[in-house]
Design an enzyme around this catalytic site. Structure first.
Site, PDB file in Angstrom:
ATOM      1  N   GLU A 128       0.823  -1.196   0.000  1.00  0.00           N
ATOM      2  CA  GLU A 128       0.000   0.000   0.000  1.00  0.00           C
ATOM      3  C   GLU A 128       0.862   1.253   0.000  1.00  0.00           C
ATOM      4  OE1 GLU A 128      -3.059   0.193  -0.488  1.00  0.00           O
ATOM      5  OE2 GLU A 128      -3.897  -1.760  -0.027  1.00  0.00           O
ATOM      6  N   TYR A 162       2.848  -5.417  -8.950  1.00  0.00           N
ATOM      7  CA  TYR A 162       1.682  -6.070  -9.509  1.00  0.00           C
ATOM      8  C   TYR A 162       1.900  -6.727 -10.878  1.00  0.00           C
ATOM      9  CZ  TYR A 162      -0.570  -3.722  -5.637  1.00  0.00           C
ATOM     10  OH  TYR A 162      -0.907  -3.319  -4.380  1.00  0.00           O
ATOM     11  N   SER A 188     -14.613  -1.055  -3.002  1.00  0.00           N
ATOM     12  CA  SER A 188     -15.241  -1.227  -1.694  1.00  0.00           C
ATOM     13  C   SER A 188     -14.609  -0.308  -0.657  1.00  0.00           C
ATOM     14  CB  SER A 188     -15.122  -2.687  -1.235  1.00  0.00           C
ATOM     15  OG  SER A 188     -15.892  -3.532  -2.071  1.00  0.00           O
ATOM     16  N   ASN A 189     -13.650   0.499  -1.077  1.00  0.00           N
ATOM     17  CA  ASN A 189     -13.031   1.497  -0.209  1.00  0.00           C
ATOM     18  C   ASN A 189     -13.621   2.848  -0.593  1.00  0.00           C
ATOM     19  OD1 ASN A 189     -11.438   3.209   1.287  1.00  0.00           O
ATOM     20  ND2 ASN A 189      -9.534   2.734   0.218  1.00  0.00           N
ATOM     21  N   ARG A 197     -12.455  10.244  -4.175  1.00  0.00           N
ATOM     22  CA  ARG A 197     -12.655   9.372  -5.331  1.00  0.00           C
ATOM     23  C   ARG A 197     -14.129   9.046  -5.556  1.00  0.00           C
ATOM     24  NH1 ARG A 197      -9.637   3.666  -5.332  1.00  0.00           N
ATOM     25  NH2 ARG A 197     -11.022   3.340  -3.556  1.00  0.00           N
ATOM     26  N   TYR A 249       2.386   4.393  -7.793  1.00  0.00           N
ATOM     27  CA  TYR A 249       1.372   3.560  -7.121  1.00  0.00           C
ATOM     28  C   TYR A 249       0.299   3.178  -8.141  1.00  0.00           C
ATOM     29  CZ  TYR A 249      -1.851   1.915  -3.537  1.00  0.00           C
ATOM     30  OH  TYR A 249      -2.694   1.141  -2.765  1.00  0.00           O
ATOM     31  N   GLU A 252      -3.570  -3.257  -9.071  1.00  0.00           N
ATOM     32  CA  GLU A 252      -4.344  -4.204  -9.880  1.00  0.00           C
ATOM     33  C   GLU A 252      -5.549  -3.541 -10.544  1.00  0.00           C
ATOM     34  OE1 GLU A 252      -6.553  -3.878  -6.142  1.00  0.00           O
ATOM     35  OE2 GLU A 252      -4.421  -4.126  -6.576  1.00  0.00           O
ATOM     36  N   LYS A 253      -5.975  -2.382 -10.046  1.00  0.00           N
ATOM     37  CA  LYS A 253      -7.080  -1.665 -10.687  1.00  0.00           C
ATOM     38  C   LYS A 253      -6.754  -1.372 -12.146  1.00  0.00           C
ATOM     39  CE  LYS A 253      -8.444   0.622  -6.391  1.00  0.00           C
ATOM     40  NZ  LYS A 253      -7.412  -0.082  -5.600  1.00  0.00           N
TER      41      LYS A 253
END
Length: 387
Positions: A128, A162, A188-189, A197, A249, A252-253
């Site tokens: 993270e 990733y 989900s965040n 966001r 950063y 996987e998105k």
């Protein structure tokens, strides 16, 4: 004796730079075991046991079992030593260990550092961005207590994480599936982000047809359900918006949710130059390129109507393909080969420190980690939307 042990003995004997074994418990034990086996092939040498602690408690409760709360044996081909690992947090566990992985969690840094025995090696491990792991950073007065780093940054000792763009093995006849829907977003965040966001997506929804999934969306898609992510291929575009505005950063998105599914990722997080350096060429749309939502919306509609322009975002597939990196970083609890790989990296750094300059380049970990994405660099307005 295994070839790995012989390699280590020969390296130690022939090394050009002096290594203090007394200040490196891992290297000292492996060195002694290899020498004992070489010199006493007909006798039983002392058993070499190397303990690897994964320092985590609260954040790892869901990830651990009763088995890995105890010292569990595993082996590495490069050494005859016996390796043991566990997930723990007690000061006794720290004092018994030769290597400690610092995993995300809240902790009493002063007590931990004071309990650290001489020669114990520490691995900093984070998938993270700093915004989500301030508890991983020791106070400034402790300098940099880590021996190697394992992060999403390319400057880390082990990284990046990733995926990556491999130009050595391009697709011969890349195909782009026909899409039936415009745009998707899955998250989900909803609130624990360095910028607004969720608010940004809701504003875009006023102008574009966006299907939203997860706890932040309207449609259900249980994260680990079978076939949950098959819907991704139905969309021309995917909102690959990172939770933090930090250099490099890219998670996987971008790689999995969008490129792997055959959608064009619409990105925000790191600056455009990071995507240009790390991602396939002309494979994404960065929201920083647009001054207003209307300008962005017009461009999306243009691509939606014009197949030739849209397909230009897939021309990179003739140059290479996206490959998965090692799962070392993205797996919180380490076992087996992944642990061995990291331990071998520790050994290589011990023998050739000049090849792993991260620690020397960042003598104060706190300043480096929190300096990656300082608050004054965070954008509060994207296009004409306040975030």
């Amino acid at each position: 004796m295994e070839s790995g042990g012989q390699w280590l003995v020969e390296t130690l004997i022939n090394m050009k730079h002096k290594v203090s074994l007394q200040e490196n418990r891992l290297l000292s034990k492996i060195h002694k075991s290899a020498i004992d086996r070489q010199n006493n092939s007909n006798t039983s040498p002392d058993i070499c046991v190397i303990k690897v602690l994964q320092l985590c408690k609260t954040m790892c409760v869901r990830m651990i079992t009763e088995a890995n709360k105890r010292w569990t044996k595993f082996s590495c081909k490069f050494s005859n030593c016996r390796f043991e690992t566990k997930v723990g947090y007690s000061l006794k566990d720290i004092q018994e260990s030769d290597v400690v992985f610092i995993l995300p969690d809240s902790r009493d840094w002063k007590a931990i550092i004071e309990s650290r025995p001489k020669g114990q090696l520490w691995v900093f491990h984070s998938k993270e961005a700093p915004f989500h792991g301030p508890e991983q950073s020791p106070p400034r007065e402790f300098g940099n207590p880590f021996n190697i780093s394992l992060t999403f940054m390319t400057s880390s000792d082990i990284g990046p994480a990733y995926h990556y763009f491999d130009t050595r093995n391009p697709e011969q006849n890349p195909k782009v599936l026909r899409k039936t829907k415009l745009m998707s977003w899955a998250s989900s965040n909803c609130n624990h982000t360095s910028w607004g966001r969720t608010r940004f997506v809701h504003e875009l929804e006023k102008h574009l047809d966006i299907d939203t999934y997860g706890l932040c969306g309207r449609l259900e898609c249980p994260r680990f359900s079978e076939g949950c992510w098959s819907f991704r291929a139905d969309y021309k575009f995917n909102l690959a918006l990172e939770n933090s505005q930090c250099p490099e950063y890219i998670t996987e998105k971008f790689w999995y949710n969008a490129l792997d599914a055959g959608s064009v990722p619409i990105v925000f997080g790191p600056p455009r130059e990071d995507y240009e350096r790390l991602a396939p060429p002309h494979s994404f749309i960065h929201v920083d390129d647009f001054k207003t939502v209307q300008e962005f919306t017009d461009y999306i509609h243009l691509l939606d109507r014009n197949d030739d322009l849209y397909l230009e975002y897939f021309a990179w597939r003739r140059l290479g393909r996206v490959e998965k990196s090692s799962p070392i970083l993205t797996t919180r609890i380490q076992t087996g080969r992944r642990l061995c790989y990291i331990i071998m990296t520790l050994l290589k750094k011990s023998l050739s420190p000049d090849e792993y300059p991260w620690k020397d380049q960042h003598p104060n970990f706190h300043d480096w980690w929190h300096g990656l994405c300082p608050k004054d660099s965070q954008k509060r307005r994207i296009m004409d939307i306040d975030v």
